[in-house]
Design an enzyme around this catalytic site. Structure first.
Site, PDB file in Angstrom:
ATOM      1  N   CYS A  97       0.849  -1.181   0.000  1.00 27.12           N
ATOM      2  CA  CYS A  97       0.000   0.000   0.000  1.00 27.12           C
ATOM      3  C   CYS A  97       0.889   1.237   0.000  1.00 27.12           C
ATOM      4  CB  CYS A  97      -0.918  -0.001   1.218  1.00 27.12           C
ATOM      5  SG  CYS A  97      -1.966   1.457   1.258  1.00 27.12           S
ATOM      6  N   ASP A 259     -10.341   4.127  -3.365  1.00 25.08           N
ATOM      7  CA  ASP A 259      -9.177   4.856  -2.886  1.00 25.08           C
ATOM      8  C   ASP A 259      -9.365   6.344  -3.160  1.00 25.08           C
ATOM      9  OD1 ASP A 259      -6.644   5.811  -2.191  1.00 25.08           O
ATOM     10  OD2 ASP A 259      -5.640   4.032  -2.992  1.00 25.08           O
ATOM     11  N   SER A 265       0.594   2.050  -4.817  1.00 27.53           N
ATOM     12  CA  SER A 265       0.985   0.818  -5.520  1.00 27.53           C
ATOM     13  C   SER A 265       0.387   0.783  -6.914  1.00 27.53           C
ATOM     14  CB  SER A 265       0.562  -0.412  -4.714  1.00 27.53           C
ATOM     15  OG  SER A 265      -0.831  -0.393  -4.438  1.00 27.53           O
TER      16      SER A 265
END
Length: 344
Positions: A97, A259, A265
């Site tokens: 992450c 997100d 990532s």
């Protein structure tokens, strides 16, 4: 008045809350039982099998929410690591992450997990389930600032793969690895815009792609089967050719979790994909923008490497994280909702 812990049973779970580009990170630093295992990957398996109820306590309502993200600090078996970390979310445990690494880099310096901070940058070695990630934290006058990190080897797994997506028919996707595997597709394939369309419509399209790729494409990773799973789908604005202008994307991962940041990532995997296609060169910096919040990371491929038989690159991603608070969470045995719940 001085606040004290209310009546409760068991240990309080102590956390520091941060955000990177709008994406939350709940760093758990006290109150967890011992996490067994001789490696970070084996510790990941242990918490999944034996301590998953605590993930739900901290990620789910009423203490968290559907899109909460967490990081549990653990010991690493690597002598060069300053800390090990396990990532958690609404579905389980991820392997990498980037937004969390950016926040953890700053946290590690501020909370003295690194003994002697150095100006103008302090290196923090963070052992993630995908491998060792080196973060570099701006440090001046006793204060921390922006963070950049160097990824594990990132590579394009497959390009121009056609999958049958329920409700949309045949869709062409690329699959790339940046510490986790993602499917990439231009949002225009669904008549959508990552910065203007309704989030619900973007989530539905991305989730349909994720389900299709999971069912129709077998992934593998050269170093560990634990890494060989599709983490999510990233819808882009299609602007993959190199430009000094930002390119936007939105990532839908785990159980349709959105997100808020450009996805560290994911930026890593997207840079590796663009490099594989010859669209960018080494050390060309691109700016990646979140379609959800407009927050930005930068990314660039800094060197070529290998990951098994895959041609890979090391990617540098940079961003900024901020503190939002400190909490001590407790449980009462009479509370029927103490173990958490989600509204879908």
């Amino acid at each position: 008045m001085d606040l004290q812990l209310p009546p409760h049973q068991g240990d309080a779970l102590s956390v520091v809350d941060m955000h990177t580009g709008g994406e939350p990170l709940r760093i758990i630093f006290n109150g967890y039982p011992e996490v067994e295992g001789d490696s970070v990957l084996s510790k990941r398996r242990f918490v999944r099998e034996h301590l998953d109820h605590l993930r739900k306590v901290l990620m789910y309502e009423p203490r968290g929410h559907y899109d909460m993200y967490g990081a549990l600090i653990v010991d690493s078996e690597l002598p060069e690591a300053d800390l090990g970390v396990l990532f958690m979310h609404n579905e389980g445990y991820s392997t990498m992450c980037g937004h969390a690494v950016i926040a953890l880099g700053r946290f590690a310096v501020d909370y003295k997990l690194v003994k002697e901070p150095q100006a103008p940058e302090t290196q923090v070695n963070i052992h993630c389930p995908c491998g060792l990630v080196k973060a570099f934290v701006e440090y001046s006058g006793g204060k921390t600032g922006g963070v950049r990190f160097l990824s594990v080897p990132a590579f394009a797994f497959a390009t121009d793969v056609t999958v049958k997506v329920e409700g949309f028919g045949d869709v062409t996707v690329d699959i790339s690895y940046g510490g986790a595997f993602y499917a990439f597709v231009d949002a225009q394939a669904f008549g959508l815009d990552v910065t203007k369309s309704r989030t619900r419509d973007l989530v539905d399209a991305a989730t349909a792609v994720t389900n299709a790729v999971k069912a129709q494409v077998k992934l593998h990773h050269p170093t560990s089967d634990d890494l060989a799973f599709l983490y999510g789908t990233i819808l882009t604005d299609g602007k993959d050719d190199y430009s000094s202008d930002p390119t936007a994307n939105i990532c839908v991962f785990a159980e349709a979790q959105v997100d808020r940041s450009p996805t560290g990532s994911g930026v890593t995997a997207r840079v590796a994909l663009q490099y594989h296609k010859g669209l960018i060169q080494l050390n060309q910096i691109r700016t990646f923008e979140s379609g959800a919040t407009g927050s930005q990371f930068t990314g660039r491929a800094v060197e070529e490497t290998k990951c098994g038989d895959f041609k890979a690159v090391v990617v540098e991603v940079a961003g900024r994280a901020f503190y939002t608070g400190v909490s001590h969470f407790v449980q009462e045995p009479e509370d029927k909702l103490t173990h958490g719940f989600l509204l879908k």
